[in-house]
Write a protein that holds these residues in place. Sequence first.
Motif, PDB file in Angstrom:
ATOM      1  N   ILE A  62       7.396  -1.377  17.914  1.00 55.18           N
ATOM      2  CA  ILE A  62       6.749  -0.790  17.342  1.00 55.18           C
ATOM      3  C   ILE A  62       4.803  -0.675  17.245  1.00 55.18           C
ATOM      4  CG2 ILE A  62       6.622   0.142  14.132  1.00 55.18           C
ATOM      5  CD1 ILE A  62       9.120   0.793  15.524  1.00 55.18           C
ATOM      6  N   ALA A  63       4.645  -1.883  17.368  1.00 57.41           N
ATOM      7  CA  ALA A  63       3.208  -1.642  16.753  1.00 57.41           C
ATOM      8  C   ALA A  63       2.071  -1.218  18.198  1.00 57.41           C
ATOM      9  CB  ALA A  63       3.392  -3.446  17.120  1.00 57.41           C
ATOM     10  N   ALA A  64       3.367  -1.524  19.130  1.00 57.02           N
ATOM     11  CA  ALA A  64       2.493  -0.765  19.954  1.00 57.02           C
ATOM     12  C   ALA A  64       2.581   0.949  20.688  1.00 57.02           C
ATOM     13  CB  ALA A  64       3.430  -0.887  21.878  1.00 57.02           C
ATOM     14  N   ASN A  65       3.452   1.358  19.356  1.00 55.79           N
ATOM     15  CA  ASN A  65       3.265   2.861  19.063  1.00 55.79           C
ATOM     16  C   ASN A  65       2.982   3.334  18.011  1.00 55.79           C
ATOM     17  OD1 ASN A  65       4.218   5.637  19.397  1.00 55.79           O
ATOM     18  ND2 ASN A  65       6.259   4.625  20.477  1.00 55.79           N
ATOM     19  N   ALA A  66       1.435   4.357  18.460  1.00 52.34           N
ATOM     20  CA  ALA A  66       0.675   4.493  17.056  1.00 52.34           C
ATOM     21  C   ALA A  66       1.956   5.118  16.900  1.00 52.34           C
ATOM     22  CB  ALA A  66      -0.784   4.796  17.441  1.00 52.34           C
ATOM     23  N   ASP A  67       2.033   6.719  17.550  1.00 50.98           N
ATOM     24  CA  ASP A  67       2.465   8.210  17.369  1.00 50.98           C
ATOM     25  C   ASP A  67       3.634   8.061  16.286  1.00 50.98           C
ATOM     26  OD1 ASP A  67       0.868   9.408  18.669  1.00 50.98           O
ATOM     27  OD2 ASP A  67       1.457   9.187  20.344  1.00 50.98           O
ATOM     28  N   LEU A  68       4.162   6.705  16.536  1.00 54.78           N
ATOM     29  CA  LEU A  68       6.063   6.658  15.754  1.00 54.78           C
ATOM     30  C   LEU A  68       5.358   5.295  14.648  1.00 54.78           C
ATOM     31  CD1 LEU A  68       8.593   6.185  15.377  1.00 54.78           C
ATOM     32  CD2 LEU A  68       9.197   3.911  16.995  1.00 54.78           C
ATOM     33  N   LYS A  69       4.443   4.830  14.754  1.00 56.94           N
ATOM     34  CA  LYS A  69       4.121   4.379  13.431  1.00 56.94           C
ATOM     35  C   LYS A  69       3.516   5.459  12.658  1.00 56.94           C
ATOM     36  CE  LYS A  69       1.253   0.544  14.021  1.00 56.94           C
ATOM     37  NZ  LYS A  69       0.021  -0.494  14.691  1.00 56.94           N
ATOM     38  N   MET A  70       2.446   6.023  13.551  1.00 58.64           N
ATOM     39  CA  MET A  70       1.995   6.954  12.643  1.00 58.64           C
ATOM     40  C   MET A  70       2.890   8.334  11.774  1.00 58.64           C
ATOM     41  SD  MET A  70      -1.684   8.543  14.097  1.00 58.64           S
ATOM     42  CE  MET A  70      -0.726  10.068  13.662  1.00 58.64           C
ATOM     43  N   GLU A  71       4.021   8.675  12.303  1.00 59.03           N
ATOM     44  CA  GLU A  71       4.992   9.549  12.017  1.00 59.03           C
ATOM     45  C   GLU A  71       5.789   8.974  10.535  1.00 59.03           C
ATOM     46  OE1 GLU A  71       7.111  12.999  11.478  1.00 59.03           O
ATOM     47  OE2 GLU A  71       6.290  11.805  13.226  1.00 59.03           O
ATOM     48  N   ILE A  72       6.622   7.697  11.420  1.00 59.55           N
ATOM     49  CA  ILE A  72       7.775   6.398  10.102  1.00 59.55           C
ATOM     50  C   ILE A  72       6.732   7.096   8.896  1.00 59.55           C
ATOM     51  CG2 ILE A  72       7.875   4.545   9.273  1.00 59.55           C
ATOM     52  CD1 ILE A  72       8.167   3.827  12.486  1.00 59.55           C
ATOM     53  N   LEU A  73       5.398   6.688   8.653  1.00 57.78           N
ATOM     54  CA  LEU A  73       4.145   6.588   8.047  1.00 57.78           C
ATOM     55  C   LEU A  73       4.674   8.119   6.930  1.00 57.78           C
ATOM     56  CD1 LEU A  73       0.988   4.334   8.279  1.00 57.78           C
ATOM     57  CD2 LEU A  73       2.739   4.227   6.669  1.00 57.78           C
ATOM     58  N   ALA A  74       4.147   9.003   7.413  1.00 57.83           N
ATOM     59  CA  ALA A  74       4.360  10.434   7.332  1.00 57.83           C
ATOM     60  C   ALA A  74       5.272  10.776   6.585  1.00 57.83           C
ATOM     61  CB  ALA A  74       4.197  11.314   9.008  1.00 57.83           C
ATOM     62  N   VAL A  75       6.721  10.692   7.454  1.00 59.77           N
ATOM     63  CA  VAL A  75       8.026  10.566   7.326  1.00 59.77           C
ATOM     64  C   VAL A  75       8.286  10.147   5.562  1.00 59.77           C
ATOM     65  CG1 VAL A  75      10.871  10.131   7.419  1.00 59.77           C
ATOM     66  CG2 VAL A  75       9.545  11.205   9.073  1.00 59.77           C
ATOM     67  N   ASP A  76       7.788   8.334   5.337  1.00 62.61           N
ATOM     68  CA  ASP A  76       8.011   7.933   4.224  1.00 62.61           C
ATOM     69  C   ASP A  76       7.807   8.624   2.851  1.00 62.61           C
ATOM     70  OD1 ASP A  76       8.944   5.563   2.525  1.00 62.61           O
ATOM     71  OD2 ASP A  76       7.277   4.766   3.152  1.00 62.61           O
ATOM     72  N   THR A  77       6.394   9.605   3.484  1.00 65.11           N
ATOM     73  CA  THR A  77       5.310  10.085   1.758  1.00 65.11           C
ATOM     74  C   THR A  77       6.004  11.532   2.092  1.00 65.11           C
ATOM     75  OG1 THR A  77       3.573  10.331   3.063  1.00 65.11           O
ATOM     76  CG2 THR A  77       3.432   8.244   2.408  1.00 65.11           C
ATOM     77  N   ASN A  78       6.264  11.739   2.404  1.00 68.47           N
ATOM     78  CA  ASN A  78       6.504  13.873   2.634  1.00 68.47           C
ATOM     79  C   ASN A  78       7.988  13.640   1.726  1.00 68.47           C
ATOM     80  OD1 ASN A  78       6.963  16.038   3.142  1.00 68.47           O
ATOM     81  ND2 ASN A  78       5.696  16.014   5.581  1.00 68.47           N
ATOM     82  N   PRO A  79       7.998  14.099   0.744  1.00 70.07           N
ATOM     83  CA  PRO A  79       8.843  14.636   0.274  1.00 70.07           C
ATOM     84  C   PRO A  79      10.408  15.705   0.577  1.00 70.07           C
ATOM     85  CG  PRO A  79       6.798  15.185  -1.088  1.00 70.07           C
ATOM     86  CD  PRO A  79       6.756  14.248  -0.210  1.00 70.07           C
ATOM     87  N   ALA A  80       9.467  16.037   1.658  1.00 66.82           N
ATOM     88  CA  ALA A  80      10.219  17.303   2.366  1.00 66.82           C
ATOM     89  C   ALA A  80      11.456  16.876   3.129  1.00 66.82           C
ATOM     90  CB  ALA A  80       9.266  18.144   2.881  1.00 66.82           C
ATOM     91  N   PHE A  81      11.280  15.487   3.471  1.00 63.15           N
ATOM     92  CA  PHE A  81      12.546  15.026   3.984  1.00 63.15           C
ATOM     93  C   PHE A  81      13.253  13.910   3.666  1.00 63.15           C
ATOM     94  CE2 PHE A  81       7.762  14.847   7.235  1.00 63.15           C
ATOM     95  CZ  PHE A  81       8.378  15.827   7.631  1.00 63.15           C
TER      96      PHE A  81
END
Length: 112
Positions: A62-81
Motif C-alpha cells: 500500500i505504501a508504495a502505491n500513492a494512487d491507491l492510498k489517495m483512492e482509499i482516502l477519497a472513498v473513506d471520506t466521500n458519502p457517495a460511496f
Amino acid sequence: MRVISKTVCLVALVALSNLGQAQADTEDHDIAITMVAMGRMCAEQEPGMNYSLQNIFSLPDIAANADLKMEILAVDTNPAFQDEIKAVQVQAAGDPSAAKHFCPSYAPKPSK
C-alpha cells in the motif's frame, strides 16, 4: 512479509468479487471500497484494538502505491460511496474468516 502479501491478495479478491456492485470500473476503486469496508468492520467488531486505515498504509504494498492510498482516502471520506461500503460489509459479515485475515492489517504496528 507473507502475511502482508496474503492480506493484499485477499483484499483484491474480495474487491474483484464485488465488481457487479461497484459503480466505478477501476481496480483501485474496488480495492479501496473493500479496504475501507473491512477497516470499518474490524473497528466496529473490536473498538479497543484501535484498528484504522492509517495503520494499513504502512503495509509495503500500500505504501508504495500513492494512487491507491489517495483512492482509499477519497472513498473513506466521500458519502457517495457509503452504499458500496455497506454492501461489502454485509458480504464480509457472511464470511467468518474475513475478520481473522483482514483485521490484523488494520492494527497499530509495534514500534521498533
